[in-house]
Scaffold this motif. Structure first.
Motif, PDB file in Angstrom:
ATOM      1  N   PRO A 263      31.828  46.589  43.031  1.00 15.62           N
ATOM      2  CA  PRO A 263      32.035  46.836  44.461  1.00 15.62           C
ATOM      3  C   PRO A 263      31.049  47.809  45.090  1.00 15.62           C
ATOM      4  O   PRO A 263      30.858  47.782  46.309  1.00 15.62           O
ATOM      5  N   GLN A 355      37.912  38.444  45.505  1.00 16.21           N
ATOM      6  CA  GLN A 355      37.143  39.619  45.093  1.00 16.21           C
ATOM      7  C   GLN A 355      37.132  40.681  46.183  1.00 16.21           C
ATOM      8  O   GLN A 355      37.381  41.861  45.931  1.00 16.21           O
ATOM      9  N   GLU A 359      39.112  44.242  45.895  1.00 15.53           N
ATOM     10  CA  GLU A 359      38.344  45.485  45.887  1.00 15.53           C
ATOM     11  C   GLU A 359      38.756  46.393  47.040  1.00 15.53           C
ATOM     12  O   GLU A 359      38.803  47.620  46.892  1.00 15.53           O
TER      13      GLU A 359
END
Length: 514
Positions: A263, A355, A359
């Motif tokens: 990230p 994702q 994150e």
């Protein structure tokens, strides 16, 4: 002799502000308060609340160490009045010698409107000071905007470069170009090693705040155990120094890249600390400029980073005050679909969305391309309600305040203002996400397919959007190439995209798994 009660907000943690520097230590009192009204007007991410409460408590200790008188109200104190106005009134009653209130102008329209009534409600003068941390005032922006048919950041940015003499060679930009963005769009190689992010172990003050958040904000979005923030100016300066040394040299070319399970990448992670006041924009810009002149960072990296702060950050702040309150209500495409539940838990077959949302849930952070070209792209292509999307972006990110969030979401992401901010809608098919990330390799859909049950939803949603809004977008010169491609599409391909989009959007409206 007069004495003032000086209110410090959670995004004003800067010792160099006039409200601090002009205070008389023997008479004036500072008030910092963790009030329910500010913590819950939207259900802010748990990490965001913990970060700001901890930073506020550390800042109050710093004020005391510098000899100032401080009244600090914790969230669970018995005499916490629940709102800033009530807390001010309560503190004034405790200290009859205080005959005025001084505040720094707030960053949010709703609070500004409230402050305008405070003098009558409190029965004492309320003096609202300018915030010199910004390099362009709302009045500066209004003057710049007057008479312009279009308000574009690029031209505002050039004026700011000239005004502050940043990366300038006399009257020309260093290197001969104003903008090196074309060099900043490289995907990251699979074997590339990214520096570890700068993180800090929570101290006793932060651990107390984390315990408070677990108890009082259990129903808010996000995880709390992954606390990593700097909470003092000293720590924030360490993050800045590390970014300049380790990340800025490579920041430029990989700033748009996305990598599964990574990230942080080469981004600065400084917006948390600039937006709450632990760092100032000017010092951050100067550090990046110095790194270029000392040959510690290439021009495309230094310029690209400086543009985000001197250009975009200052532009959206001026834009916010110029167009409020209408900006919050704009809905150019009349979108009204509710946010799907996977925006809260990340459970979706679309790996890019999974994702980015996961994150965000873990870190209260995602970088600008994840926010704009994955999550935001999806919001626009599926016609999600602007007010719901705006609230989501405001509450999930630890660096989000309405003045910066609303223009980015309403104007840049959703094109809800009809083009006052962005020159075109920022939309893309799955091919862009595949180019800039490795997300598509582990997705439940196939980015190579344009329609059908297993096709990447971004592919057919893209053409559905182009088709659906032709009446509003065809005359936009920046959309001309897209509509030339649209005109060449066979009827079968267009019908297949429409059908796949209709099926997907029906599932979305029913909040079924997608």
């Amino acid at each position: 002799m007069s004495a003032s009660l000086r209110l410090i907000l959670g995004d004003q943690l800067t010792l160099s502000l006039p409200i601090v520097e002009d205070a008389t230590k023997s008479r004036d009192i500072f008030l910092l308060a963790e009030v329910r009204e500010e913590a819950t007007y939207v259900k802010h991410h748990k990490l965001k609340i913990a970060f700001l409460f901890s930073a506020m408590r550390h800042f109050a200790e710093e004020l005391k160490d510098n000899g100032y008188q401080v009244e600090y109200c914790r969230y669970d104190d018995d005499d916490n009045q629940g709102s800033l106005l009530k807390q001010l009134k309560h503190t004034l009653e405790k200290h009859p010698s205080l005959d005025s209130v001084i505040v720094t102008e707030p960053g949010e329209y709703r609070l500004q409107q409230s402050m305008q009534q405070w003098s009558n409600q409190l029965g004492v003068p309320v003096n609202v000071l300018d915030d010199p941390r910004f390099l362009s005032s709302p009045e500066d922006f209004a003057q710049w905007a007057e008479g312009r048919k279009q308000l574009r950041m690029e031209f505002f940015y050039r004026e700011m470069r000239k005004r502050y003499r940043i990366l300038m060679d006399d009257d020309s930009p260093v290197g001969g170009k104003w903008n090196y963005d074309s060099q900043n769009r490289e995907p990251m190689p699979a074997d590339h090693q990214v520096p570890e992010p700068t993180v800090f172990e929570p101290d006793d003050i932060t651990n107390d705040v984390i315990a408070l958040v677990k108890q009082e904000f259990d129903d808010h979005f996000g995880d709390i155990d992954n606390f990593y923030f700097a909470v003092t100016r000293e720590q924030a300066l360490h993050v800045l120094n590390t970014f300049i040394e380790e990340r800025l040299p490579t920041f430029g070319k990989y700033q748009d890249a996305m990598v599964e399970g990574k990230p942080w990448l080469y981004h600065s992670h400084l917006s948390f600390y600039i937006n709450c006041g632990l760092l100032t924009p000017k010092e951050v810009i100067q550090r990046a400029e110095t790194a270029y002149y000392e040959e510690k960072a290439p021009l495309n990296s230094a310029e690209g980073f400086i543009r985000q702060i001197l250009g975009w950050r200052e532009f959206v702040r001026g834009f916010y005050w110029h167009f409020m309150p209408d900006l919050a209500k704009d809905n150019y495409f009349s979108n009204n679909r509710s946010l799907p539940s996977f925006f809260w838990d990340g459970y979706t077959n679309m790996n890019c969305m999974r994702q980015c949302i996961t994150e965000t849930k873990n870190n209260a952070y995602a970088h600008h391309i994840q926010r704009l070209m994955v999550i935001g792209n999806f919001c626009l292509l599926t016609g999600l309600n602007p007010q719901e999307v705006q609230e989501w972006y405001l509450l999930v990110y630890a660096d989000a305040y309405e003045w910066v969030e609303l223009p980015n979401v309403a104007g840049m992401i959703l094109y809800a203002d009809g083009g006052n901010l962005a020159s075109k809608p920022y939309i893309a098919s799955g091919s862009y996400i595949n180019k800039m990330s490795n997300y598509c390799k582990n997705c439940g859909y196939k980015v190579s397919k344009k329609s059908g049950d297993d096709a990447c939803p971004f592919n057919y949603l893209y053409w559905r959007f182009i088709d659906e809004h032709e009446d509003k977008l065809r005359d936009n010169h920046r959309m001309a190439m897209i509509y030339r491609t649209y005109e060449k599409m066979s009827q079968d391909k267009l019908d297949a995209a429409r059908q796949s989009a209709a099926i997907f959007l029906q599932k979305l409206s029913k909040d079924e798994e997608v």
